[in-house]
Design a protein around this motif. Structure first.
Motif, short mmCIF file in Angstrom:
data_model
loop_
_atom_site.label_atom_id
_atom_site.label_comp_id
_atom_site.label_asym_id
_atom_site.label_seq_id
_atom_site.Cartn_x
_atom_site.Cartn_y
_atom_site.Cartn_z
N UNK A 109 -9.99 18.75 1.06
CA UNK A 109 -9.64 17.89 2.10
C UNK A 109 -8.77 16.87 1.82
N UNK A 110 -7.99 16.51 2.98
CA UNK A 110 -7.04 15.58 2.77
C UNK A 110 -7.37 14.07 2.37
N UNK A 111 -6.58 13.70 1.33
CA UNK A 111 -6.97 12.28 0.58
C UNK A 111 -7.54 11.42 1.61
N UNK A 168 0.75 -1.19 -0.03
CA UNK A 168 0.05 0.05 -0.09
C UNK A 168 0.71 1.26 -0.07
N UNK A 169 0.32 2.28 -0.32
CA UNK A 169 1.08 3.70 -0.43
C UNK A 169 0.02 4.79 -0.13
N UNK A 170 0.76 5.92 0.35
CA UNK A 170 0.14 6.96 0.90
C UNK A 170 -0.76 7.73 -0.46
N UNK A 171 -1.79 8.28 -0.23
CA UNK A 171 -2.28 8.93 -1.54
C UNK A 171 -1.51 9.96 -2.00
N UNK A 172 -1.73 10.38 -3.21
CA UNK A 172 -1.04 11.71 -3.71
C UNK A 172 -1.48 12.84 -2.72
N UNK A 173 -0.19 13.57 -2.70
CA UNK A 173 -0.28 14.88 -2.07
C UNK A 173 -0.52 14.91 -0.34
N UNK A 219 4.40 15.97 -6.50
CA UNK A 219 2.98 15.80 -5.66
C UNK A 219 2.63 14.46 -5.21
N UNK A 220 3.68 13.37 -5.44
CA UNK A 220 3.22 12.16 -4.89
C UNK A 220 3.19 12.00 -3.61
N UNK A 221 2.30 11.21 -2.96
CA UNK A 221 2.15 10.76 -1.41
C UNK A 221 3.54 10.09 -1.18
N UNK A 222 3.76 10.20 0.06
CA UNK A 222 4.96 9.52 0.65
C UNK A 222 4.79 9.21 2.27
N UNK A 223 5.62 8.24 2.80
CA UNK A 223 5.98 7.86 4.02
C UNK A 223 7.28 8.38 4.27
#
Length: 772
Positions: free
Chosen positions: A290-292, A76-81, A232-236
């Motif tokens: 709002x936040x993803x 799994x990944x963090x959503x964009x932004x 703009x990618x999501x990230x841990x």
């Protein structure tokens, strides 16, 4: 009498056990403290990398959140932004609170991967962290690389950290991050089985998309740059709140959050990112602005990422059905909502897990207070011990030079006859050698053998020798003090010499011993007792102790005019002084110490005569040695307690109370009681801190003791070869003496009573020349 002694010994066994349990408890506390500090090879990566052929490509190329729903690996990944702030290696009492303050000021949550040993040491920080709405994960208990560890070690690392979390904050967690891990493409054939094993148990392993490398302390600007995802990618994102100076991390964190918010990023936890991704996968649209993470449609009351429960006892307290992930000021935070989806990885600790966790935290609290306190106290003890060695060397040298000057004299030579009292109870093996040595005395003496109810023919042997000036006085068995008092009453001269029935005098011993009585202030004289049976290991150890400890001590105390003990093997007294003090007392088991202190308090001077040598038979077995030293230690404590009033004595007679009493208590009771812990701390430091430095420190102390012993041997003109036994003596014999003293202290504190116990003699100590 033997049955009575056996009953007395049986009564002491519980106290021996209590003393050993006390030492064991303190040792356990130090071992726990060392383990908590993760200094047993735990802070090193044990591998340098391996192939990844066993790892599925989807995992290597997938997102940083790895779970195993249904036993199948899923990334799994963090959503964009969307940013998932993660912090490793805490909690730290300095930096974690500062990180929490920054997160609270900017109203964003974080996910903290905690080291179990640190959790148990700083439970309050963990409670604050969780109460603030942040999420926690496991980072092992000792920060060890799990790749090459056994299954048992892996399980222990995880379970101990869960217990620490339960005790600190009342929760467990399903999140895990391996020490030294990075992005998923770094998973190799050695680490993959670990993630599979933990995944089967319901854990979600968390890797990173972006590493701030803040541990390198490259500067605030670089930390921010390296932590920023691209396009703009999501990230841990990985930061650290412990493990070193994190001032740059704290300074960079606030600026980083502000910049990312300005770019339209929102912040959530690992669970928030998981649920946001699950909600998006279910086709739920996010509200504009709002936040993803807020796109989650529902949280079904279980761990949607498939993490499951880490433990069958733990209830799922994730977000209830229909509850949105929520956000703090629209930022996906939820720091104030402990039951929100952002903490879905948390489980309420219940049952044995909760109580065992609290017990662990309590035990650690004891260790955290006890070990530093003991370290400080033992530092003081160590300084006192070294100071004693220095004082012994200086004063012994002054004593030797003063007493061996050609012009030194006590006064006119003492040539008048003296009485030698030999108390004897079942001494058939030794009495002939003892009386034979006295018959060769170069000083005129009368010999009074007081047979204390012997049943082995001791009196008959003494009479059958036909030696001149020997009288045998018989009495019913009443103990050594009574026998000595009986001998004093029968003495025909004003100076009495007291000795043991197993002791051998040199021809000039009595002559040297009585010369100090030329000084009318002298009331008693201590002779130089030496071990005659020194050929065995136990005998050699006692020989070193007699020469170094007893005789150096006596030189020091003599010069300070506060001699605490005249040895029972060889001592001389003015008869009037003994009678004035009430004779040899039966109040204590150390009648020699008792009468010596009494003479000090009566105003008499007590001195040491090094040239008056007596050869005694030391105990030949560890059991007998323990029995003798136990009686000595306990009797000394009795005598000190009996004469505690000397502390307030005035004038010259109060010198022992002002000087001798504090020195005896400090050097013969307090420091020896704590000395075993110095050795335990040395081992602790060798294992947990710095082996080389600790070993060198121990060897340095041994060298100081060896110098003292060598000088003592020089003063007594002893052969140095016995000093080869000293290292072994320090490792074995000395520990036994410490345990004896601890046993005596426990007996005294519990109000126990100890009977006199007869030691078995062999009669092997013959002429002094043979003893050398």
């Amino acid at each position: 009498m033997e049955r009575a002694a056996g009953r007395a010994a049986a009564l002491q066994r519980p106290r021996v056990i209590l003393a050993l349990l006390l030492l064991l408890a303190l040792t356990s506390v130090m071992l726990l403290d060392g383990y908590l500090r993760a200094e047993v090879g735990g802070d090193e990566r044990v591998r340098t990398g391996a192939g990844s052929g066993d790892v599925p490509d989807d995992v290597l190329e997938g997102g940083p959140i790895l779970s195993f729903p249904g036993g199948e690996a899923q990334n799994g990944s963090a959503p964009d932004r969307t940013i998932v702030l993660t912090f490793d290696d805490g909690p730290d009492p300095t930096w974690t609170p500062q990180v929490l303050k920054v997160l609270e000021e900017h109203d964003v949550p974080g996910t903290f991967f905690l080291v179990g040993s640190m959790v148990s040491r700083y439970p309050g920080i963990v409670r604050n962290l969780v109460d603030q709405g942040n999420e926690v994960g496991i980072h092992t208990f000792t920060h060890v690389d799990l790749s090459y560890q056994s299954d048992a070690r892996i399980t222990r690392e995880i379970e101990q950290t869960q217990l620490a979390l339960a005790g600190a904050a009342g929760i467990t967690t399903t999140l895990f991050r391996a020490p030294y891990s990075s992005e998923t493409d770094a998973i190799d054939n050695y680490s993959w089985p670990v993630y599979q094993k933990l995944g089967e148990q319901g854990y979600t392993s968390v890797f990173v998309d972006t590493d701030s490398d803040d541990w390198k302390r490259p500067g605030v600007s670089k930390i921010i740059k390296w932590a920023t995802p691209e396009d703009g990618e999501g990230a841990v994102v990985l930061f650290h709140d412990a493990g070193g100076d994190r001032a740059q991390t704290v300074k960079a964190l606030g600026t980083y959050i502000e910049r990312m918010k300005a770019k339209g990023y929102t912040f959530t936890t690992v669970s928030g990112a998981q649920q946001a991704a699950d909600g998006r996968a279910a086709g739920t649209s996010a509200a504009s602005g709002t936040d993803g993470a807020d796109t989650a449609d529902t949280a079904d009351g279980t761990d949607d990422a498939g993490t499951g429960q880490a433990d069958g006892e733990r209830a799922d307290t994730g977000a209830p059905a229909g509850a949105p992930p929520g956000g703090r000021d629209g930022q996906g935070g939820g720091a104030g909502s402990a039951g929100s989806a952002l903490q879905a990885a948390h489980r309420e600790a219940t049952g044995t897990t909760l109580y065992e966790g609290k017990a662990l935290v309590a035990a650690v609290a004891v260790a955290e207070w006890t070990v530093p306190g003991l370290a400080t106290g033992l530092g003081v003890v160590g300084v006192a011990v070294l100071a004693r060695f220095g004082m012994m060397l200086v004063l012994a040298r002054r004593h030797h030079r003063k007493r061996n000057k050609r012009r030194f004299s006590w006064g006119p030579p003492v040539t008048r006859p003296v009485s030698v009292i030999v108390p004897a109870y079942n001494e058939k093996e030794c009495i002939a050698n003892t009386l034979g040595s006295l018959a060769r005395s170069t000083h005129p003496i009368e010999i009074i053998v007081v047979d204390d109810g012997s049943t082995d023919g001791t009196a008959e042997i003494a009479e059958s020798l036909g030696l001149p000036n020997v009288r045998v006085v018989r009495q019913e068995n009443a103990g050594k003090p009574a026998a000595l008092n009986n001998g004093v009453r029968h003495a025909g001269h004003d100076i009495v010499v007291m000795m043991d029935g197993d002791t051998v005098f040199e021809p000039d011993t009595v002559r040297h011993l009585v010369q100090p009585f030329a000084d009318p202030e002298v009331g008693a004289v201590a002779g130089n007792a030496k071990v005659g049976n020194r050929r065995t290991v136990i005998g050699a150890w006692q020989h070193i102790e007699y020469v170094m400890g007893f005789n150096l001590d006596r030189r020091m105390y003599d010069l300070l005019r506060c001699m605490p003990t005249i040895p029972g093997a060889i001592g001389a007294f003015r008869r009037e002084a003994v009678l004035e003090a009430g004779g040899m007392s039966e109040d204590t088991l150390a009648e020699d110490t008792d009468i010596t202190i009494a003479l000090h308090r009566a105003g008499w001077r007590v001195v040491y005569q090094e040239h008056a040598r007596a050869w005694t038979e030391a105990p030949g077995s560890l059991k007998q040695l323990w029995s003798q030293r136990y009686r000595w230690s306990y009797g000394t404590m009795q005598a000190l307690w009996k004469h505690r009033g000397s502390l307030t004595d005035k004038g010259p007679s109060g010198r022992f109370g002002r000087v001798g009493m504090p020195l005896v208590v400090l050097f013969q009771i307090v420091t020896p009681v704590f000395a075993p812990l110095i050795d335990v701390f040395t081992v602790y430091a060798m294992v947990f801190v710095d082996f080389r430095a600790s070993l060198l420190a121990w060897l340095a102390v041994l060298a100081v003791q060896l110098v003292c012993a060598a000088y003592a041997f020089r003063l007594d003109r002893e052969r140095y070869r016995h000093l080869l036994m000293m290292p072994l003596q320090q490792l074995a014999y000395r520990q036994m003496m410490y345990l004896v003293l601890i046993h005596s202290c426990v007996t005294a504190l519990t109000g126990g009573r100890l009977r006199w116990q007869k030691l078995k003699r062999t009669g092997e100590v013959g002429t002094p020349a043979g003893a050398n």
